[in-house]
Design an enzyme around this catalytic site. Structure first.
Site: not given
Length: 456
Positions: A252, A286, A170
């Site tokens: 990632d 975030k 994801y």
């Protein structure tokens, strides 16, 4: 399967579904306010929400407020938060430093000035200090954007379009590979799917696609894919083979940055991994800015020069890329709140928590995967089940494993613990050992009550 075994299995399935229906009814009875608000939301929002992962049958609980590591819903139930907004909410819901920064920034600076600021450079410098592989970086608005921009750099730099990704990955709302290439993914024809944690096959795939593939994009631990850690051998094989074949290696770290002071690539790392990687590009989300809406992508200076306006016409724009709130809070989040020391302490607590859950799962049809402060509870078909990739945790709708997962969620909510339906758990700063002990005891009660379904 023999006739007697089939009858026993069917009977067990029946009993499980009866238990699930009873738990579901208690949930409905306990949450009339959430039910009412969900029905009203159906008038304006498809499915009654605007974030698919938050949907739950028969309806999602509607939260009213959060403070520290606790949540309160509209029906007045209070929960200990063991989800942490799917890892992004590591700071909790009302950290005093973030509160003060929000108020003072709005009062003294303004939200979005439409120009550069000193904090923008300061924040970038703090990130570079934490992640040495990042020589230059740029900010954007989410982890999804960060991955899209990193891919755009690789494609522009190499002149190639195809990208190797992994089943179960994801990388954002339009970069999802849980069950192949998702219907809403961008660039549907440009993905080559590989098997996670398969060292031999990934080396072969990278070699075979030399001159065809721009980049390989991977998570150090697949987050949404079940909190499955990549082995050090697997991740180093990707890095080394990518370099040998002229393919850009993108790591990632949107979810995994929280797992060590410099993310999973760091040298000061969790003993389970000990990876010490040096990716060409790294993406962040975030977590770097207190949970604010933000993303960042960075890495080799020559690659980031694609977006240097002094020498390149390639545009990277975004009204909120350097908004005042994210820049100021980011500086404080990484220098005052989620310091290397606090990061190590939280992940040490997470390791102890996960190990206790794994001990409970021994000789059970339950497995617990993860690293540090992030883990995932799975129900599996057999006690001997091993988990290396998404294929090992994929279960059929309505199966015993799916029903047990739903039952556990209902049980946890009734016990005052906020968990996700998928079984993902992530600890929030301020969570205590006593609170993790309470969670472990809740799981122990659940396993005891459902021994006939989870035992040998």
């Amino acid at each position: 399967m023999s006739s007697s075994m089939f009858k026993e299995h069917s009977s067990q399935q029946e009993r499980l579904h009866i238990l699930l229906n009873e738990a579901r009814q208690r949930y409905i009875d306990r949450n009339p306010g959430s039910k009412k608000l969900h029905e009203e939301a159906l008038e304006n929002l498809p499915g009654g929400n605007t974030r698919s992962i938050l949907h739950a049958d028969p309806f999602p609980i509607c939260l009213q407020r959060g403070f520290g590591n606790r949540l309160v819903d509209v029906d007045g139930h209070e929960y200990l938060d063991f989800v942490g907004d799917m890892t992004a909410g590591v700071y909790g819901h009302s950290h005093p430093v973030i509160q003060e920064a929000l108020i003072s920034t709005m009062r003294e600076k303004g939200l979005n000035l439409g120009g550069t600021s000193a904090e923008e450079n300061q924040f970038a410098s703090i990130i570079r200090h934490r992640i040495p592989s990042i020589q230059k970086l740029r900010f954007c608005n989410s982890g999804t954007e960060a991955n899209l921009y990193a891919l755009s750099i690789a494609r522009h730099f190499t002149g190639l379009s195809k990208v190797i990704v992994f089943e179960g990955a994801y990388h954002g709302g339009v970069l999802t590979f849980a069950h192949g290439v998702a219907a809403n993914n961008v660039d549907k024809q440009d993905w080559i799917l590989a098997k996670y944690n398969d060292v031999k096959k990934v080396k072969k795939l990278l070699a075979e696609n030399k001159g065809r593939v721009a980049a390989v994009l991977v998570e150090g631990m697949q987050g949404a894919g079940g909190c499955i850690p990549g082995s050090a051998e697997f991740l180093h094989a990707i890095q080394d083979s990518a370099k040998e074949n002229g393919i850009i290696f993108i790591l990632d770290e949107v979810m995994t940055f929280r797992l060590a002071p410099g993310g999973v690539q760091s040298k000061i790392l969790h003993p389970q991994l000990g990876i010490a990687l040096n990716p060409d590009l790294t993406t962040l989300g975030k977590i770097i800015a207190g949970g604010m809406t933000i993303g960042a992508f960075g890495g080799r200076a020559d690659l980031l020069s694609v977006y240097d306006p002094r020498i390149s016409m390639v545009q990277h724009s975004g009204t909120f890329n350097n908004n005042s709130l994210a820049m100021v809070i980011g500086c404080k989040a990484l220098s005052i709140i989620y310091t290397p020391e606090i990061c190590i302490e939280l992940n040490k607590l997470g390791d102890m928590f996960r190990e206790r859950l794994q001990l409970l799962a021994k000789e059970k049809k339950m497995k617990v995967t993860g690293v540090g402060s992030v883990c995932n509870i799975h129900f599996v078909r057999t006690i001997a089940h091993e988990i290396c990739g998404i294929e090992d945790i994929t279960v059929e709708p309505g199966s015993s494993e799916t029903v047990l997962k739903d039952l556990l969620c209902f049980h946890a909510l009734e016990s005052g613990f906020w968990i996700s339906r998928r079984g993902m758990l992530s600890l929030v700063i301020g969570t205590t050992k006593e609170e993790t002990d309470g969670f472990v005891e809740m799981i122990q009660r659940f396993l005891s009550e459902h021994q006939e379904f989870v035992g040998s």
